[in-house]
Design an enzyme around this catalytic site. Structure first.
Site, PDB file in Angstrom:
ATOM      1  N   LYS A  84     -14.768  -1.753   5.967  1.00 20.55           N
ATOM      2  CA  LYS A  84     -13.842  -1.695   7.034  1.00 20.55           C
ATOM      3  C   LYS A  84     -14.455  -2.498   8.093  1.00 20.55           C
ATOM      4  CE  LYS A  84     -10.841   1.053   5.680  1.00 20.55           C
ATOM      5  NZ  LYS A  84      -9.396   0.103   4.984  1.00 20.55           N
ATOM      6  N   SER A  93       1.568   8.136   2.045  1.00 25.08           N
ATOM      7  CA  SER A  93       0.852   7.124   2.280  1.00 25.08           C
ATOM      8  C   SER A  93       1.306   6.384   3.692  1.00 25.08           C
ATOM      9  CB  SER A  93       1.502   5.920   1.469  1.00 25.08           C
ATOM     10  OG  SER A  93       0.896   6.085   0.083  1.00 25.08           O
ATOM     11  N   ILE A 137      -6.309  11.109   7.639  1.00 24.04           N
ATOM     12  CA  ILE A 137      -4.979  11.582   7.284  1.00 24.04           C
ATOM     13  C   ILE A 137      -5.285  12.101   5.763  1.00 24.04           C
ATOM     14  CG2 ILE A 137      -2.582  10.991   6.929  1.00 24.04           C
ATOM     15  CD1 ILE A 137      -2.890   8.991   9.380  1.00 24.04           C
ATOM     16  N   GLN A 160       0.788  -1.740  -6.934  1.00 23.36           N
ATOM     17  CA  GLN A 160      -0.289  -2.401  -7.756  1.00 23.36           C
ATOM     18  C   GLN A 160       0.030  -2.301  -9.008  1.00 23.36           C
ATOM     19  OE1 GLN A 160      -4.001  -0.259  -7.713  1.00 23.36           O
ATOM     20  NE2 GLN A 160      -5.069  -1.614  -9.291  1.00 23.36           N
ATOM     21  N   GLY A 197       0.834  -1.216   0.082  1.00 23.26           N
ATOM     22  CA  GLY A 197       0.022   0.073  -0.110  1.00 23.26           C
ATOM     23  C   GLY A 197       0.778   1.224   0.162  1.00 23.26           C
ATOM     24  N   LEU A 213      -3.862  10.124  -0.510  1.00 19.20           N
ATOM     25  CA  LEU A 213      -4.202  10.234  -2.162  1.00 19.20           C
ATOM     26  C   LEU A 213      -5.703   9.463  -1.703  1.00 19.20           C
ATOM     27  CD1 LEU A 213      -3.157  10.558  -4.973  1.00 19.20           C
ATOM     28  CD2 LEU A 213      -2.427   8.501  -4.812  1.00 19.20           C
ATOM     29  N   ASP A 271      -1.309  -7.068  -7.484  1.00 21.99           N
ATOM     30  CA  ASP A 271      -2.667  -6.239  -7.587  1.00 21.99           C
ATOM     31  C   ASP A 271      -3.304  -7.372  -6.802  1.00 21.99           C
ATOM     32  OD1 ASP A 271      -5.150  -5.595  -8.134  1.00 21.99           O
ATOM     33  OD2 ASP A 271      -4.688  -4.936 -10.197  1.00 21.99           O
ATOM     34  N   TYR A 303     -18.379   8.402   3.636  1.00 20.51           N
ATOM     35  CA  TYR A 303     -17.661   7.063   3.796  1.00 20.51           C
ATOM     36  C   TYR A 303     -18.282   5.891   3.229  1.00 20.51           C
ATOM     37  CZ  TYR A 303     -13.450   4.618   5.504  1.00 20.51           C
ATOM     38  OH  TYR A 303     -12.231   3.963   5.547  1.00 20.51           O
TER      39      TYR A 303
HETATM   40  P1  NDP Z   1      -2.874   5.603  -0.121  1.00 18.48           P
HETATM   41  O1  NDP Z   1      -3.700   6.014  -1.375  1.00 18.48           O
HETATM   42  O2  NDP Z   1      -1.289   6.218  -0.062  1.00 18.48           O
HETATM   43  O3  NDP Z   1      -2.700   3.965  -0.215  1.00 18.48           O
HETATM   44  C1  NDP Z   1      -3.761   3.118  -0.450  1.00 18.48           C
HETATM   45  C2  NDP Z   1      -2.957   2.117  -1.088  1.00 18.48           C
HETATM   46  O4  NDP Z   1      -3.923   0.964  -1.551  1.00 18.48           O
HETATM   47  C3  NDP Z   1      -2.261   2.420  -2.640  1.00 18.48           C
HETATM   48  O5  NDP Z   1      -1.152   2.083  -2.558  1.00 18.48           O
HETATM   49  C4  NDP Z   1      -3.232   1.626  -3.522  1.00 18.48           C
HETATM   50  O6  NDP Z   1      -2.537   1.489  -4.825  1.00 18.48           O
HETATM   51  C5  NDP Z   1      -3.286   0.391  -2.653  1.00 18.48           C
HETATM   52  N1  NDP Z   1      -4.370  -0.370  -3.656  1.00 18.48           N
HETATM   53  C6  NDP Z   1      -5.670  -0.069  -3.934  1.00 18.48           C
HETATM   54  N2  NDP Z   1      -6.186  -1.030  -4.889  1.00 18.48           N
HETATM   55  C7  NDP Z   1      -5.285  -2.074  -4.935  1.00 18.48           C
HETATM   56  C8  NDP Z   1      -5.053  -3.109  -5.375  1.00 18.48           C
HETATM   57  N3  NDP Z   1      -6.101  -3.665  -6.347  1.00 18.48           N
HETATM   58  N4  NDP Z   1      -3.893  -4.157  -5.181  1.00 18.48           N
HETATM   59  C9  NDP Z   1      -3.059  -3.703  -4.413  1.00 18.48           C
HETATM   60  N5  NDP Z   1      -3.030  -2.405  -3.702  1.00 18.48           N
HETATM   61  C10 NDP Z   1      -4.069  -1.623  -4.112  1.00 18.48           C
HETATM   62  O7  NDP Z   1      -3.745   5.994   0.898  1.00 18.48           O
HETATM   63  P2  NDP Z   1      -3.847   5.617   2.623  1.00 18.48           P
HETATM   64  O8  NDP Z   1      -2.413   5.543   3.039  1.00 18.48           O
HETATM   65  O9  NDP Z   1      -4.394   6.665   3.231  1.00 18.48           O
HETATM   66  O10 NDP Z   1      -4.414   4.151   2.840  1.00 18.48           O
HETATM   67  C11 NDP Z   1      -3.888   3.043   3.336  1.00 18.48           C
HETATM   68  C12 NDP Z   1      -5.118   2.530   4.112  1.00 18.48           C
HETATM   69  O11 NDP Z   1      -5.197   3.254   5.450  1.00 18.48           O
HETATM   70  C13 NDP Z   1      -6.298   1.983   3.541  1.00 18.48           C
HETATM   71  O12 NDP Z   1      -6.519   0.777   3.593  1.00 18.48           O
HETATM   72  C14 NDP Z   1      -6.834   3.269   4.005  1.00 18.48           C
HETATM   73  O13 NDP Z   1      -8.669   2.876   3.911  1.00 18.48           O
HETATM   74  C15 NDP Z   1      -6.698   3.342   5.622  1.00 18.48           C
HETATM   75  N6  NDP Z   1      -7.126   4.488   6.207  1.00 18.48           N
HETATM   76  C16 NDP Z   1      -6.706   5.660   5.794  1.00 18.48           C
HETATM   77  C17 NDP Z   1      -7.119   6.614   6.525  1.00 18.48           C
HETATM   78  C18 NDP Z   1      -6.986   8.018   5.971  1.00 18.48           C
HETATM   79  O14 NDP Z   1      -7.690   9.098   6.560  1.00 18.48           O
HETATM   80  N7  NDP Z   1      -6.020   8.511   5.095  1.00 18.48           N
HETATM   81  C19 NDP Z   1      -7.962   6.818   7.828  1.00 18.48           C
HETATM   82  C20 NDP Z   1      -8.128   5.471   8.169  1.00 18.48           C
HETATM   83  C21 NDP Z   1      -7.610   4.187   7.612  1.00 18.48           C
HETATM   84  P3  NDP Z   1      -3.014   2.487  -6.057  1.00 18.48           P
HETATM   85  O15 NDP Z   1      -2.986   3.735  -5.673  1.00 18.48           O
HETATM   86  O16 NDP Z   1      -2.443   2.048  -7.364  1.00 18.48           O
HETATM   87  O17 NDP Z   1      -4.553   2.331  -6.237  1.00 18.48           O
END
Ligand code: NDP
Length: 254
Positions: free
Chosen positions: A161, A18, A190, A39, A12, A193, A63, A154
């Protein structure tokens, strides 16, 4: 050096904002060697550039909607390191149109995609990692308060979730006998993206920042250090839990 000689896989990282990258930095600072997944090609360079700043790391494509890439990723990780000690699962996705307006209008396709990428992927990854977690291990996933209370826009991601947190408990029960622990971190909002995909994220950040006991929003680094704790032996008695890292927002009533 609490993670010396430990191998972790970080799912991720999209960019330096991130949550997964903050987790990686916290774990690397304690001596862990890390494999990163991306991904698709569009993010390959980003992830390679970040990973290159950490000694002994590797980068593989994965992916979660394509099982062959998951199998190939674990194969490559197994060949390089021979074992895995921990996994940080920090991925989620729902189509943008499902993250605004009324939840009742969620399409079958958006529901399926959100649940598959954001929740099913945890058990999918746990199953693929098990043969390499020969000395036990720790798996940490990222959740959000929208799993248990309604958070405007959401929508289906809240449902995903909720499934993710339930899955954390079922996996913890299954894998405990192998000394593999599974926990979720429920992070406060936070600005990343993915977060920008949720309509009105800016107002949510201000709302939570004003009302949380600590009177601010949490940082990715704070989520990273709690994740480091959860993958380290310091948390050896904790499994199946959802741990809030949200400046206390979840405890507030009126
Ligand atoms: P980011 O966008 O930085 O990270 C999300 C990641 O998920 C990206 O790297 C994305 O890759 C990846 N992803 C999506 N689809 C796939 C797939 N099919 N296979 C592999 N990877 C995939 O955001 P965050 O750091 O915010 O998110 C990380 C986690 O934290 C998530 O689960 C989010 O729900 C959770 N979270 C975030 C909060 C926030 O406010 N930011 C709060 C609480 C939880 P790509 O960009 O290529 O799609």
């Amino acid at each position: 050096m609490m993670l010396e000689n430990k191998i972790g896989v970080i799912f991720g990282v999209a960019n330096k904002r991130s949550i997964a990258w903050a987790c990686a930095q916290a774990c690397a600072a304690q001596g862990a060697k890390l494999a990163f997944t991306y991904q698709a090609d569009r993010l390959k360079e980003n992830v390679e550039d970040l990973a290159a700043t950490l000694d002994g790391s590797m980068v593989v494509q994965c992916d979660v909607s394509d099982q062959a890439t998951v199998d190939a990723a674990f194969d490559a990780i197994g060949k390089k390191y021979g074992k895995i000690d921990f996994i940080v699962h920090s991925i989620a996705f729902a189509p943008k149109e499902a993250l605004e307006g009324e939840y009742v209008a969620t399409s079958r396709e958006a529901f399926r995609t959100a649940l598959e990428i954001s929740a099913f992927s945890l058990s999918q990854i746990a199953l693929a990692a098990m043969p390499l977690m020969t000395d036990g291990g720790s798996i940490v996933t990222m959740s959000y308060y929208g799993a248990e209370k309604v958070v405007m826009n959401y929508n289906v991601m809240g449902v995903a979730k909720a499934a993710l947190e339930a899955s954390t408990r079922y996996l913890a029960a299954d894998l405990g006998a192998r000394n593999i622990r599974v926990n979720a971190v429920s992070a406060g909002p936070i600005n990343t993206l993915s977060a920008r995909g949720v309509k009105n994220m800016g107002s949510l950040l201000s709302y939570v920042g004003e009302r949380s006991p600590l009177k601010r929003n949490v940082t990715a680094a704070e989520v990273g250090s709690t994740t480091m704790f959860l993958v380290s032996d310091l948390s050896s008695g904790i499994t199946g839990e959802t741990i809030y890292v949200d400046c206390g927002y979840n405890i507030m009533g009126i």
